[in-house]
Design a protein around this motif. Sequence first.
Motif, PDB file in Angstrom:
ATOM      1  N   SER A   1      -2.216  10.527  -5.194  1.00  0.00           N
ATOM      2  CA  SER A   1      -3.435   9.826  -4.757  1.00  0.00           C
ATOM      3  C   SER A   1      -3.781  10.404  -3.418  1.00  0.00           C
ATOM      4  N   ASP A   2      -5.242   9.483  -2.909  1.00  0.00           N
ATOM      5  CA  ASP A   2      -5.318   9.152  -1.357  1.00  0.00           C
ATOM      6  C   ASP A   2      -4.202   7.254  -0.984  1.00  0.00           C
ATOM      7  N   VAL A   3      -4.396   6.560  -1.600  1.00  0.00           N
ATOM      8  CA  VAL A   3      -3.834   4.936  -1.492  1.00  0.00           C
ATOM      9  C   VAL A   3      -3.739   4.281  -3.184  1.00  0.00           C
ATOM     10  N   VAL A   4      -2.001   4.281  -4.095  1.00  0.00           N
ATOM     11  CA  VAL A   4      -2.364   3.110  -4.672  1.00  0.00           C
ATOM     12  C   VAL A   4      -1.975   1.976  -4.080  1.00  0.00           C
ATOM     13  N   GLU A   5      -2.590   0.360  -4.024  1.00  0.00           N
ATOM     14  CA  GLU A   5      -1.836   0.049  -3.933  1.00  0.00           C
ATOM     15  C   GLU A   5      -1.405  -0.877  -5.432  1.00  0.00           C
ATOM     16  N   MET A   6      -0.041  -2.385  -4.600  1.00  0.00           N
ATOM     17  CA  MET A   6       0.189  -2.800  -5.488  1.00  0.00           C
ATOM     18  C   MET A   6      -0.395  -4.197  -5.466  1.00  0.00           C
ATOM     19  N   VAL A   7      -0.824  -4.710  -6.337  1.00  0.00           N
ATOM     20  CA  VAL A   7      -0.753  -6.175  -6.895  1.00  0.00           C
ATOM     21  C   VAL A   7      -0.207  -7.253  -7.136  1.00  0.00           C
ATOM     22  N   ALA A   8       0.161  -8.787  -5.849  1.00  0.00           N
ATOM     23  CA  ALA A   8       1.448  -9.006  -7.028  1.00  0.00           C
ATOM     24  C   ALA A   8       0.829  -9.564  -7.957  1.00  0.00           C
ATOM     25  N   SER A   9       1.338  -9.488  -8.975  1.00  0.00           N
ATOM     26  CA  SER A   9       1.019  -9.864 -10.259  1.00  0.00           C
ATOM     27  C   SER A   9       1.788 -11.932 -11.035  1.00  0.00           C
ATOM     28  N   SER A  10       1.498 -12.230 -11.682  1.00  0.00           N
ATOM     29  CA  SER A  10       2.360 -13.555 -11.660  1.00  0.00           C
ATOM     30  C   SER A  10       2.325 -13.393 -13.862  1.00  0.00           C
ATOM     31  N   SER A  11       1.754 -12.135 -14.225  1.00  0.00           N
ATOM     32  CA  SER A  11       2.042 -11.637 -15.794  1.00  0.00           C
ATOM     33  C   SER A  11       2.401 -10.008 -15.856  1.00  0.00           C
ATOM     34  N   GLU A  12       3.390 -10.393 -16.679  1.00  0.00           N
ATOM     35  CA  GLU A  12       3.953  -8.999 -16.711  1.00  0.00           C
ATOM     36  C   GLU A  12       2.900  -8.223 -17.762  1.00  0.00           C
ATOM     37  N   GLU A  13       1.528  -8.459 -18.155  1.00  0.00           N
ATOM     38  CA  GLU A  13       0.980  -7.853 -18.767  1.00  0.00           C
ATOM     39  C   GLU A  13      -0.007  -7.220 -17.961  1.00  0.00           C
TER      40      GLU A  13
ATOM     41  N   GLY B   1     -11.266   0.011  -9.539  1.00  0.00           N
ATOM     42  CA  GLY B   1     -10.369   0.953  -8.511  1.00  0.00           C
ATOM     43  C   GLY B   1     -11.438   0.870  -7.499  1.00  0.00           C
ATOM     44  N   PHE B   2     -10.645   1.085  -6.147  1.00  0.00           N
ATOM     45  CA  PHE B   2     -11.673   1.319  -5.244  1.00  0.00           C
ATOM     46  C   PHE B   2     -12.314   2.803  -4.754  1.00  0.00           C
ATOM     47  N   LEU B   3     -13.759   2.655  -4.160  1.00  0.00           N
ATOM     48  CA  LEU B   3     -13.837   4.003  -2.894  1.00  0.00           C
ATOM     49  C   LEU B   3     -14.297   3.288  -1.859  1.00  0.00           C
TER      50      LEU B   3
ATOM     51  N   TRP C   1       3.924  -5.934 -10.309  1.00  0.00           N
ATOM     52  CA  TRP C   1       2.964  -5.799  -9.599  1.00  0.00           C
ATOM     53  C   TRP C   1       1.547  -5.132 -10.508  1.00  0.00           C
ATOM     54  N   ARG C   2       0.636  -5.206 -10.689  1.00  0.00           N
ATOM     55  CA  ARG C   2      -0.806  -4.082 -10.263  1.00  0.00           C
ATOM     56  C   ARG C   2      -1.037  -3.305  -9.603  1.00  0.00           C
ATOM     57  N   LEU C   3      -1.597  -1.783 -10.484  1.00  0.00           N
ATOM     58  CA  LEU C   3      -2.025  -1.204  -9.642  1.00  0.00           C
ATOM     59  C   LEU C   3      -3.175  -0.659  -9.760  1.00  0.00           C
ATOM     60  N   ILE C   4      -3.569  -0.505  -8.041  1.00  0.00           N
ATOM     61  CA  ILE C   4      -5.314  -0.156  -7.991  1.00  0.00           C
ATOM     62  C   ILE C   4      -5.541   1.123  -7.291  1.00  0.00           C
ATOM     63  N   PRO C   5      -5.839   2.363  -8.299  1.00  0.00           N
ATOM     64  CA  PRO C   5      -6.050   3.243  -7.009  1.00  0.00           C
ATOM     65  C   PRO C   5      -7.806   2.985  -5.856  1.00  0.00           C
ATOM     66  N   VAL C   6      -7.209   3.688  -4.908  1.00  0.00           N
ATOM     67  CA  VAL C   6      -7.758   3.626  -3.664  1.00  0.00           C
ATOM     68  C   VAL C   6      -8.177   4.881  -3.187  1.00  0.00           C
TER      69      VAL C   6
ATOM     70  N   THR D   1       0.358  -0.798   0.217  1.00  0.00           N
ATOM     71  CA  THR D   1       0.302  -0.318  -0.194  1.00  0.00           C
ATOM     72  C   THR D   1       0.825   1.196  -0.143  1.00  0.00           C
ATOM     73  N   LEU D   2       0.542   2.344  -1.017  1.00  0.00           N
ATOM     74  CA  LEU D   2       1.612   3.144  -0.941  1.00  0.00           C
ATOM     75  C   LEU D   2       1.178   4.548  -1.068  1.00  0.00           C
ATOM     76  N   ARG D   3       1.128   5.645  -0.451  1.00  0.00           N
ATOM     77  CA  ARG D   3      -0.008   6.594   0.545  1.00  0.00           C
ATOM     78  C   ARG D   3       0.578   8.092  -0.353  1.00  0.00           C
ATOM     79  N   SER D   4       0.114   9.077  -0.957  1.00  0.00           N
ATOM     80  CA  SER D   4       0.474   9.946  -1.156  1.00  0.00           C
ATOM     81  C   SER D   4       0.911   9.893  -2.619  1.00  0.00           C
TER      82      SER D   4
END
Length: 222
Positions: free
Chosen positions: A81-93, A145-147, A105-110, A64-67
């Motif tokens: 941003s408030d939060v950007v979550e980096m979620v582990a990924s098995s694919s480079e896409e 993303g998530f709110l 890592w896949r990026l997901i804004p929150v 979880t990355l902030r600001s």
Amino acid sequence: MIEYGDEELLMLSGIQHITFCERQWALIHIEQQWAENKLTVEGNWMHQKVDDPQLMNRNKEVVTLRSVTLVSRRLGLYGISDVVEMVASSSEENAIRHPKYPGLWRLIPVEYKRGKPKKDQIDEVQLCAQAICLEEMYDICIEKGFLYYGETRHREEVLLTKELRTLVEEKCTRMHQLYEQKLLPPAIYKAHCKSCSLNDVCMPKVLTKTPNVNSYLTQLYE
């Protein structure tokens, strides 16, 4: 494709303002007007809790990355941003590599909001704009993303659809048009005006009934 320069970038947070009300956006971002009310104070307090770049949560699957600094030359926006979550990924896409964290890592804004889910898309456009910035910065595609709402203490998934992305682009284009023209849209009184912190500055109820300033001043001093 239009690309905006540094001096042309507008605040990303403004996309929520202009979606709520064009006049509110112009009062804040052109005329530099601002006023606090209970809702804005509570919102600021919530963001202070999450906008600390020193706070990073990590487990094996999520970082979880902030600001995180955001920018889009195509939309002409910059922000944090408030939060950007980096979620582990098995694919480079659509994944990135981070210098501090090995792997993909896949990026997901929150985005954090003080209240509860709304019937309109005011919150969704801000979240989608953040995702578009990340996509442009890292040359990836973000599907969702998530709110997170403080009143319900629950996060809502937001799919970043083509329709939502088109709405974001339309609002960004309108912001730049108004800013270039230094145009303050006319007051239009609606139900949501009661919750606006700039209600006393804007005076929508008065100006909607009496749009001519001279007539208003005449009534005021009679």
